[in-house]
Structures are given as C-alpha cells and as structure tokens.
Design an enzyme around this catalytic site. Structure first.
Site, PDB file in Angstrom:
ATOM      1  N   HIS A  30      30.435 -10.538   0.344  1.00 53.53           N
ATOM      2  CA  HIS A  30      29.673 -10.550   1.178  1.00 53.53           C
ATOM      3  C   HIS A  30      28.356 -10.447   1.027  1.00 53.53           C
ATOM      4  CE1 HIS A  30      33.586 -11.515   3.132  1.00 53.53           C
ATOM      5  NE2 HIS A  30      32.513 -12.930   3.965  1.00 53.53           N
ATOM      6  N   ASN A  31      27.606 -11.189   0.036  1.00 53.19           N
ATOM      7  CA  ASN A  31      26.556 -10.321  -0.536  1.00 53.19           C
ATOM      8  C   ASN A  31      25.716 -11.385  -0.991  1.00 53.19           C
ATOM      9  OD1 ASN A  31      26.956 -11.690  -3.100  1.00 53.19           O
ATOM     10  ND2 ASN A  31      28.315 -10.154  -3.317  1.00 53.19           N
ATOM     11  N   ARG A  32      24.266 -11.342  -1.803  1.00 50.55           N
ATOM     12  CA  ARG A  32      23.822 -12.441  -1.513  1.00 50.55           C
ATOM     13  C   ARG A  32      23.812 -13.619  -2.048  1.00 50.55           C
ATOM     14  NH1 ARG A  32      21.534  -8.346  -4.937  1.00 50.55           N
ATOM     15  NH2 ARG A  32      19.789  -7.042  -2.720  1.00 50.55           N
ATOM     16  N   HIS A  79      26.274 -14.855  -2.532  1.00 47.60           N
ATOM     17  CA  HIS A  79      27.722 -15.592  -1.419  1.00 47.60           C
ATOM     18  C   HIS A  79      26.361 -16.469  -0.684  1.00 47.60           C
ATOM     19  CE1 HIS A  79      30.431 -17.157   1.769  1.00 47.60           C
ATOM     20  NE2 HIS A  79      30.232 -16.129   3.189  1.00 47.60           N
ATOM     21  N   HIS A 128      23.112 -16.468   7.310  1.00 48.94           N
ATOM     22  CA  HIS A 128      25.146 -16.023   8.160  1.00 48.94           C
ATOM     23  C   HIS A 128      25.633 -15.445   7.686  1.00 48.94           C
ATOM     24  CE1 HIS A 128      26.452 -17.669   4.682  1.00 48.94           C
ATOM     25  NE2 HIS A 128      28.056 -17.124   4.676  1.00 48.94           N
ATOM     26  N   ASP A 129      25.557 -14.668   6.900  1.00 50.83           N
ATOM     27  CA  ASP A 129      26.038 -13.201   6.162  1.00 50.83           C
ATOM     28  C   ASP A 129      25.035 -11.889   6.854  1.00 50.83           C
ATOM     29  OD1 ASP A 129      28.751 -13.889   7.053  1.00 50.83           O
ATOM     30  OD2 ASP A 129      28.933 -14.091   4.754  1.00 50.83           O
ATOM     31  N   ASP A 158      30.934 -22.442   3.837  1.00 53.59           N
ATOM     32  CA  ASP A 158      31.404 -21.015   3.652  1.00 53.59           C
ATOM     33  C   ASP A 158      32.895 -20.728   3.289  1.00 53.59           C
ATOM     34  OD1 ASP A 158      31.112 -18.432   4.445  1.00 53.59           O
ATOM     35  OD2 ASP A 158      32.003 -18.600   6.270  1.00 53.59           O
ATOM     36  N   GLN A 192      46.798 -16.778  -1.476  1.00 57.01           N
ATOM     37  CA  GLN A 192      45.435 -17.607  -1.596  1.00 57.01           C
ATOM     38  C   GLN A 192      46.111 -18.731  -0.713  1.00 57.01           C
ATOM     39  OE1 GLN A 192      42.623 -18.083  -1.588  1.00 57.01           O
ATOM     40  NE2 GLN A 192      41.597 -16.408  -3.164  1.00 57.01           N
TER      41      GLN A 192
END
Length: 452
Positions: A119-121, A123, A182-183, A292, A343
C-alpha cells in the site's frame, strides 16, 4: 464551467488514435504548460519534458509497466502519472488548474504514502492508471436493453463510447483525484487489526471503514492547505459536488461494501442511464473498485509481483500479531504460507463477481482484435495457474511461499517470460488495498453468504 470531454464513437479507433486526437486538441487549444515548476519542498518538474516523456507513452495499455517506471521515478511516480492523465483529459485547461498547486498537492500526497511493500505510492499510481484505462477506451454498456416482445430479432448493439465521454469533467477529475488519494497514509495493517488493538484511528471512526475514512479525511486536509488547493477555481456548487464524489469513491474501496455495491448495480442495471448522476456515480464506484483489486486481471508477470508484495505486507502484520500475543490472521503467518489458496479464494469470491458484473454489462473495454476483454482473459489464465499450483502442492505436500522460494518450475519459467522487468515477481498487482482491509476468510464467507 466544465466542458464535455471529447467523445469517441468510432469503435475502430485504436488507443493511440484516441490519445493522438486528445493531444492534438489540447495543443491546438493552447493548454501546453511550458514551464518549470518547483514545489514548496524543492521537487522540480519540467512540464515540457513531462508532456513528451516516452515512459508514459503506454498509459492507455493495461500492461502499463508500473514497476519499471517507478524504479526510474521512485519518489514521483504518482505525481508524474497524475499530471499525464490530467493533461490527456484536458483538466488543466478546463478547470484552470494552477500547475504549482497541482504539483504541491500530488507530490505531498505521494510523500504521505508509507515505504511498505504493497500500500504505497506505486499502488496508488496503479489504481489511478486502472481508472484511466477503464474510462478512456470505448465500451458498449448493456443498460436497459430490452428485446421487443413482437420481434425475434436481437436488440441492436449500442454505440461504442468511452465512459470518459459519458461523465462530466468534474466527475472525471474527482475519480482520478480519489484514486490517487485512496490509500494515503496507509500503515500496512488491516481494519480488523486496527480495531483489535484499539488503534486511535479505530476509536476515532467507531470501528467502521477505519482506514478508508482515515485516507479520505487526511488527504482532504492536505488538499485544503492554501499551497495545495489546485481546485480553487471551482465555484461553491462544484466544490461541494467534487468533495462528495471524492469521498464516495474512496469509501467505496472498503471491501465490506464490495458485494453491496455489486448487488446494487445488478439490481439497477435494467433501468440504468448514464445521463443520470446517481447512475454515473455507481459506475464510477465500480471503476475505482475494479482498479483497486485489478492485480488478478493483469498479465501474469505483473500479477505475480503484486502477489509477492501483498504477501510480504500480510506477513509483517502476522509478525506484529505474534509479538502482541494475538492470534495470527489466516494467510498472514509467514511460517505457513498458502499463497495459491489465498489467490484462488480471492479471485473466485472477490474479483470474479465484480469483473463478471462489469463484463456482462459491457463496462470492460474489448480492444480491436480481441473477442473479449483482456481483463477477463488474464483473470482466467491467472486463476488457472493458481489452481494448477494447488494441485502440485497437494501432490508434493509442499506449500508455496512468496519472495524467494517454493514456487514450482512451471510458474517460475512463465513468470520470467511474461514480465517487462528483470524480476518478474515484482511487477504486477494482485491483492489490492481492499484485500488487505479484510482477511480473506472473511471475504469468502461474505461472498458465499451475501453474493453466491
């Protein structure tokens, strides 16, 4: 006032044709920003170079090499991509956006993303790219299509047009901005974890959509700083509508709303009309949600790399839970990795219902030369790969692991041949921010109870 974006009713136009048409229109209207911008913290952007950057020539491609570009621009991938997309959609010209305030905000925004595996930039940039791809290509929405009872002939196919051409430019700018936001400030822990440990964010938001509320509130505070307020030229009504849309889009990324949104869409489908604001909002929610959780719909090389990243972030939470004496959340114990099962469950119970709903309603682009959407082709291929891996694990009694081990030779060989980067396992989105919000056992039970 916002102007309508250029429509694309020619179903035979390629993505390159569309982008060339938009680019020509933009330059002819005198919107080329030929300036060097330095943000308040000293980051320099040459907009002339950005307009001609070959690294962003594939923005309209689903296999956009996000990791390759992020290695070149590790600190500015999100702001550069946002600039590119805003330019393509003519949002700078339409809303008279100040370049300095634009870059102040989006660079401050990307700096607020943590240096964590998933959940970084990167993403955030990938979700923004997904929204752009899904909105820029022509689609044939099957809304309210009813066959005449007096005729045995099928109803005529609707004209192909991009969703971008159906949305107002204010809605479009809100969607792209929400995707980037969004995150924001995601700590790499799930909502359930924050509630369990009584984190201050969980207390503040009463244990409901904790992270999504946090992302929306904190990024909006950042936007409201005078030096970052690139939407300053909106009138009061537009400002109110813009804020409403951004918040709705961000909050829609909570997985707990996943099946409710899908069912609302399916129930509304027969009467849906993109001339109606509420219906466009619902479609916008589907777009950002699909973007997302898009990893399983990407080429396998990209998908595998995103899988490794979400696994590592899950394992870090599992390590934290172990230190705190808490029960380790399923699939987050690095000593008992079950990647293929994770998955398989995620694709079957979370991604597939959304992808099928969008595909059957004609909202997924089908590019020239393909009989169906490349998202569906990739998802089916990737799902099959995970099922094959489960069969191998069952036969060999050896679990698979992320990041450096235990994957059978077939997958390693294909992964090496399908990735655009030297390390194919590091390029591709699999589980998205929504994934990490809710443990997959919970996702599956919700899917079975509320949707399947």
């Amino acid at each position: 006032k916002p102007e309508a974006t250029p429509s694309n009713n020619n179903e035979h136009e390629t993505p390159a044709d569309l982008l060339r048409k938009i680019s020509v229109s933009r330059k002819e209207s005198g919107t080329h920003v030929d300036t060097v911008v330095t943000t308040i913290d000293g980051q320099r952007y040459d907009t002339k170079e950005l307009d001609n950057d070959p690294d962003f020539s594939e923005t309209a491609e689903w296999a956009f090499p996000i990791f390759q570009i992020s290695r070149k621009y590790p600190k500015t991938i999100l702001s550069r991509l946002t600039y590119n997309i805003f330019q393509q959609a003519e949002l700078f010209r339409i809303f008279k956006v100040s370049p300095i305030k634009f870059f102040n905000f989006f660079h401050a925004l990307e700096k607020g993303y943590w240096e964590i595996p998933y959940h970084n930039r990167i993403h955030a940039a990938d979700v923004l790219h997904g929204c752009y791809y899904l909105s820029v290509h022509p689609v044939r929405p099957q809304f309210g299509v009813v066959k005449s009872p007096d005729s045995l002939l099928p109803a005529p196919l609707p004209l192909a047009a991009s969703i971008m051409s159906q949305m107002s430019t204010l809605e479009l700018m809100a969607l792209f901005t929400a995707a980037a936001m969004h995150d924001y400030d995601h700590p790499g822990r799930t909502n359930a974890f924050l509630v369990t440990v009584e984190d201050k964010k969980a207390i503040l938001y009463n244990d409901r959509s904790v992270l999504e509320n946090h992302h929306a509130a904190e990024s909006w505070k950042l936007l409201n700083r005078p030096e970052n307020h690139f939407i300053e030229n909106l009138d009061p009504a537009e400002m109110k509508r813009f804020r409403y849309l951004v918040l709705e889009y961000i909050l829609a990324t909570d997985l707990k709303q996943h099946f409710e949104i899908i069912m609302t869409f399916n129930d509304r489908l027969a009467d849906m009309d993109l001339q109606v604001e509420s219906d466009r909002l619902l479609v916008g929610k589907l777009l950002i949600k699909m973007a997302d959780i898009n990893s399983p719909t990407k080429p396998y090389g990209l998908h595998r790399q995103w899988t490794d990243r979400i696994c590592e972030e899950f394992y870090e939470q599992g390590d934290d839970e172990r230190k705190r004496g808490l029960a380790i959340t399923p699939y987050m114990d690095r000593g008992d990795a079950q990647v293929a099962k994770l998955q398989d469950s995620f694709i079957a119970h979370v991604v597939s219902p959304l992808a099928q709903a969008m595909h059957e309603s004609g909202l997924l682009p089908i590019l020239p030369g393909l009989e169906t959407s490349e998202l569906m082709i990739n998802m089916q291929h990737n799902h099959r790969k995970w099922k094959e891996e489960i069969e191998v694990e069952t036969a060999n009694y050896e679990p698979t692991t992320c990041n450096g081990g235990g994957v059978n030779g077939v997958i390693e060989e294909e992964s090496a041949s399908t990735s655009d980067s030297p390390d194919p396992r590091r390029d591709s989105p699999s589980l998205d921010s929504e994934l990490s919000q809710v443990p997959f056992t919970i996702c599956c039970s919700i899917a079975e109870e509320e949707y399947l």
